[in-house]
Motif scaffolding. Structure first.
Motif, PDB file in Angstrom:
ATOM      1  N   PRO A 172      -4.010  -3.060   9.486  1.00  0.00           N
ATOM      2  CA  PRO A 172      -3.820  -3.499   8.103  1.00  0.00           C
ATOM      3  C   PRO A 172      -5.132  -3.866   7.414  1.00  0.00           C
ATOM      4  N   GLY A 173      -5.975  -4.612   8.113  1.00  0.00           N
ATOM      5  CA  GLY A 173      -7.257  -4.982   7.525  1.00  0.00           C
ATOM      6  C   GLY A 173      -8.153  -3.778   7.310  1.00  0.00           C
ATOM      7  N   MET A 174      -8.125  -2.830   8.254  1.00  0.00           N
ATOM      8  CA  MET A 174      -8.912  -1.606   8.107  1.00  0.00           C
ATOM      9  C   MET A 174      -8.454  -0.804   6.888  1.00  0.00           C
ATOM     10  N   VAL A 175      -7.152  -0.655   6.719  1.00  0.00           N
ATOM     11  CA  VAL A 175      -6.612   0.102   5.586  1.00  0.00           C
ATOM     12  C   VAL A 175      -6.976  -0.579   4.274  1.00  0.00           C
ATOM     13  N   MET A 176      -6.850  -1.904   4.226  1.00  0.00           N
ATOM     14  CA  MET A 176      -7.175  -2.626   2.991  1.00  0.00           C
ATOM     15  C   MET A 176      -8.665  -2.523   2.671  1.00  0.00           C
ATOM     16  N   SER A 177      -9.507  -2.599   3.696  1.00  0.00           N
ATOM     17  CA  SER A 177     -10.947  -2.445   3.479  1.00  0.00           C
ATOM     18  C   SER A 177     -11.267  -1.027   3.028  1.00  0.00           C
ATOM     19  N   ALA A 178     -10.620  -0.039   3.650  1.00  0.00           N
ATOM     20  CA  ALA A 178     -10.841   1.348   3.265  1.00  0.00           C
ATOM     21  C   ALA A 178     -10.441   1.595   1.818  1.00  0.00           C
TER      22      ALA A 178
ATOM     23  N   GLN B 256       0.804  -1.220   0.000  1.00  0.00           N
ATOM     24  CA  GLN B 256       0.000   0.000   0.000  1.00  0.00           C
ATOM     25  C   GLN B 256       0.841   1.275   0.000  1.00  0.00           C
ATOM     26  N   ALA B 257       2.030   1.226   0.494  1.00  0.00           N
ATOM     27  CA  ALA B 257       2.852   2.433   0.572  1.00  0.00           C
ATOM     28  C   ALA B 257       3.180   2.952  -0.827  1.00  0.00           C
TER      29      ALA B 257
END
Length: 200
Positions: free
Chosen positions: A144-150, A117-118
């Motif tokens: 990590p899961g929150m960022v990927m879902s977002a 993601q970076a």
């Protein structure tokens, strides 16, 4: 995908190859034939833009392949029951809980993890930076899961409302933040004004 076979001669060898969980069926095979067959399947996929391949058992979950074989440990295992969302990754552009998918099902797929993601220079991307700026994490285990879902949400809905964000995150559990700052972070990452949010 191709299959190969590992042969072991007794229960001790089976335990070494298979881990501590030697099932009753395996014990029966060992008792009758003194041989146990472990079928391995070759898988190839693209992970964070890099082609990877390896051999896995058919029962190997994608999250275990990512963490144990590829050493991409940012994808977390929180519940093993598809409830918490800590293991969310992207498979062919869609958010997927990696504990619900076998590695062989991702054969030929394009997989994205939190490590990818970076920005190219290693700096945090917009979503990650918004989580930092708005204190959208505490212990960080769910992050990590929150960022990927977002990221998946904003790809499909670039300007989500607060209600839409909360609904989308129903599959992600955070035990620290109370979600308010996570919602603020996602709204900020979408370029919207961040409203004041009272505790609910």
């Amino acid at each position: 995908m191709t299959q190969s076979t590992i042969w072991v001669n007794d229960v001790a060898d089976a335990a070494e190859v298979h881990g501590s969980q030697v099932t009753f069926a395996v014990l029966n095979l060992v008792q009758i034939n003194k041989v146990w067959e472990v079928r391995m399947t070759s898988v190839s996929m693209t992970v964070n833009g890099k082609a990877v391949s390896g051999e896995v058992e058919g029962r190997t979950l994608l999250v275990d392949y990512l963490r144990e074989d590829l050493r991409l440990t940012g994808t977390h295992v929180g519940c093993d029951t598809s409830q918490c969302g800590a293991c969310v990754v992207h498979v062919n552009g869609e958010a997927v809980k990696a504990c619900t998918m076998f590695a062989v099902e991702a054969d030929g797929a394009d997989v994205g993890t939190i490590e990818g993601q970076a920005n190219a220079d290693g700096a945090l991307n917009g979503i990650q930076q918004a989580f930092q700026d708005h204190h959208g994490l505490q212990c960080g285990f769910c992050t990590p899961g929150m960022v990927m879902s977002a990221a998946a949400l904003l790809k499909d809905n670039p300007k989500p409302s607060e209600a839409e964000i909360r609904e989308y995150l129903e599959g992600n559990i955070c035990r620290c933040t109370g979600y308010h700052n996570i919602v603020k972070a996602i709204m900020a990452a979408s370029g919207q004004d961040v409203p004041a949010m009272a505790a609910e």
